[in-house]
Write an enzyme that holds these catalytic residues in place. Structure first.
Site, PDB file in Angstrom:
ATOM      1  N   PRO A  63     -45.797 -26.282 -84.688  1.00  0.00           N
ATOM      2  CA  PRO A  63     -46.947 -25.698 -85.494  1.00  0.00           C
ATOM      3  C   PRO A  63     -47.802 -26.851 -86.105  1.00  0.00           C
ATOM      4  O   PRO A  63     -47.277 -27.910 -86.574  1.00  0.00           O
ATOM      5  CB  PRO A  63     -46.234 -25.001 -86.610  1.00  0.00           C
ATOM      6  CG  PRO A  63     -44.844 -24.615 -86.060  1.00  0.00           C
ATOM      7  CD  PRO A  63     -44.527 -25.747 -85.109  1.00  0.00           C
ATOM      8  N   CYS A  64     -49.141 -26.729 -85.978  1.00  0.00           N
ATOM      9  CA  CYS A  64     -49.897 -27.641 -86.331  1.00  0.00           C
ATOM     10  C   CYS A  64     -50.820 -27.491 -87.766  1.00  0.00           C
ATOM     11  O   CYS A  64     -51.780 -28.341 -87.867  1.00  0.00           O
ATOM     12  CB  CYS A  64     -51.050 -27.696 -85.049  1.00  0.00           C
ATOM     13  SG  CYS A  64     -51.979 -26.290 -84.865  1.00  0.00           S
ATOM     14  N   GLN A  65     -50.569 -26.561 -88.321  1.00  0.00           N
ATOM     15  CA  GLN A  65     -51.260 -26.074 -89.584  1.00  0.00           C
ATOM     16  C   GLN A  65     -51.219 -27.398 -90.552  1.00  0.00           C
ATOM     17  O   GLN A  65     -52.125 -27.586 -91.249  1.00  0.00           O
ATOM     18  CB  GLN A  65     -50.433 -24.772 -90.138  1.00  0.00           C
ATOM     19  CG  GLN A  65     -51.239 -23.562 -89.539  1.00  0.00           C
ATOM     20  CD  GLN A  65     -50.164 -23.172 -88.378  1.00  0.00           C
ATOM     21  OE1 GLN A  65     -49.202 -23.945 -87.794  1.00  0.00           O
ATOM     22  NE2 GLN A  65     -50.234 -22.065 -87.884  1.00  0.00           N
ATOM     23  N   TYR A  78     -51.630 -30.500 -89.992  1.00  0.00           N
ATOM     24  CA  TYR A  78     -52.227 -31.495 -89.723  1.00  0.00           C
ATOM     25  C   TYR A  78     -53.479 -31.180 -89.630  1.00  0.00           C
ATOM     26  O   TYR A  78     -54.561 -31.758 -89.351  1.00  0.00           O
ATOM     27  CB  TYR A  78     -51.685 -32.262 -88.190  1.00  0.00           C
ATOM     28  CG  TYR A  78     -50.286 -32.294 -88.047  1.00  0.00           C
ATOM     29  CD1 TYR A  78     -49.559 -33.012 -88.977  1.00  0.00           C
ATOM     30  CD2 TYR A  78     -49.776 -31.825 -86.980  1.00  0.00           C
ATOM     31  CE1 TYR A  78     -48.142 -33.248 -88.814  1.00  0.00           C
ATOM     32  CE2 TYR A  78     -48.512 -32.035 -86.742  1.00  0.00           C
ATOM     33  CZ  TYR A  78     -47.628 -32.835 -87.664  1.00  0.00           C
ATOM     34  OH  TYR A  78     -46.342 -32.822 -87.511  1.00  0.00           O
TER      35      TYR A  78
END
Length: 406
Positions: free
Chosen positions: A115-117, A119
């Site tokens: 999950p990239c939230q 960054y």
């Protein structure tokens, strides 16, 4: 060649690798609705290989239930999808389940992106971001590399990964993967360079086991010639709140839809579902569409007439309302589309609404027979979080070419 998909989402990345000839051993994903979507798609691929697609089409039309659809596929197809959060407590159990499926085989490739939230640009505004547990999910990814020693891996994330903690986080990540025995390369790719009608920039990290290093894959870009209007052209017009769960196309397929196989063999489309809007938002949408289509200018919150404003803050999130560029490529589709559609207004003023589930899926290059399980908000979230299958296919084809040389 086979692969494991970690943090799989709705399996957009996996779809691209399957299209390139790779075979999934397992998908691991913590979201229940996304796992349901992966299972449904896995059953589709099985039925397609065995000339039984009619069962799948019956499901899309609502003629049979999901349970009835699943009865037409072997249990091991369904069991390959693991609805589990990857963490210190679960990883041993996950390994056991994968080992049972693998038998004596080895893993050729591992793909996926945590999950990239944490960054993302929005994520950086969170307090105490350095302690966000999502920042360390690459370590869990590395444990799969250590356990299965695939010949290569592909790791996807947002560009913010490079600048997190002033670049130290990315440096730590590369060092860690090298300790796992891999030469590591990265590049920033834009999905619009690979047939996707969306400007979606992503960091792609490719790792090769040190005994077969090929560097970063030389992926050829495609010259852009199509627009969002080409992507939406054959879909029936919708009113706000209208839901066409199954409907015929309004036009024959055009060059874009045929070339990239978004309309892939069926004469109907599903999940053409638009969210409802209140009168104030519709008036804002009309103003935004007119300004964009006539002047190519994005409306800002302070520019709105006073009777359409709902708060006094005119310095934060002033670009809350954004029209999708019908004459070009869309801006990035993100998971926030599940909360409201203000950032994804349809360019056709006669429709005056935010884009539908199917339109969002098309902007991500999902084929029309890809079905997203769960309610409308869950479908939007899965789509916004996904890797565009067309971009994944471009990466996968080059990875396969290199792996075949080993």
């Amino acid at each position: 060649m086979n692969f494991i998909d970690l943090f799989a989402g709705a399996s957009g990345m996996s779809e691209g690798f399957i299209n390139a000839g790779f075979v999934p051993v397992s998908h691991i994903e913590m979201d229940k609705y996304a796992c349901d979507s992966i299972r449904t798609r896995a059953v589709y691929h099985y039925l397609k290989e065995n000339d039984k697609e009619d069962y799948y089409n019956d499901y899309l039309k609502g003629n049979i239930s999901r349970e009835e659809l699943y009865e037409h596929a072997p249990k091991q197809i369904l069991d390959s999808v693991l609805n589990i959060e990857i963490n210190d407590k679960s990883i041993k159990s996950i390994f056991e389940k994968i080992d049972k499926r693998l038998g004596d085989k080895e893993i050729d490739l591992i793909i996926g992106g945590p999950p990239c939230q944490a960054y993302s640009i929005l994520g950086r505004h969170q307090e105490n971001i350095e302690n966000d547990p999502r920042n360390k999910l690459y370590i869990q990814y590395g444990r799969f590399l250590k356990k299965y020693q695939p010949r290569a891996f592909v790791f996807e994330n947002v560009p913010g990964l490079l600048s997190a903690q002033k670049g130290q986080h990315f440096k730590n990540l590369k060092t860690y993967f090298r300790k796992m025995g891999y030469e590591v390369y990265h590049d920033k790719l834009n999905s619009a360079d690979y047939g996707v009608l969306q400007a979606r920039k992503r960091i792609i990290i490719v790792g090769w086991r040190k005994d077969n290093d090929h560097g970063f894959p030389a992926i050829e870009k495609i010259k852009r010639k199509f627009t969002v209007n080409d992507c939406f052209q054959d879909l029936p017009k919708l009113k706000p709140g209208e839901a066409l769960k199954v409907t015929p196309y309004s036009l024959n397929k055009n060059e874009y839809l045929e070339k990239y196989e978004l309309r892939n063999g069926v004469d109907f489309v599903t999940q053409h579902i638009a969210r409802p809007h209140n009168e104030r938002d519709l008036n804002i949408y009309k103003t935004a569409i007119k300004k964009w289509n006539r002047e190519r200018v994005r409306i800002k919150y302070p520019d709105l007439p006073s009777h359409l404003k709902t708060h006094k803050n005119e310095s934060s999130f002033i670009d809350r309302f954004k029209v999708v560029d019908g004459k070009g490529v869309s801006h990035t589709v993100v998971a926030h589309i599940a909360k409201d559609g203000h950032h994804y207004i349809h360019p056709d003023i006669k429709q005056c609404r935010s884009i539908s589930v199917r339109e969002a899926a098309r902007l991500q290059s999902f084929p029309d027979n890809f079905f997203f399980e769960g309610p409308r908000t869950a479908a939007f979230k899965q789509i916004g979080n996904a890797v565009p299958p067309l971009m994944a296919s471009a990466i996968a084809n080059k990875m396969r070419e290199y792996l075949c040389q080993i």
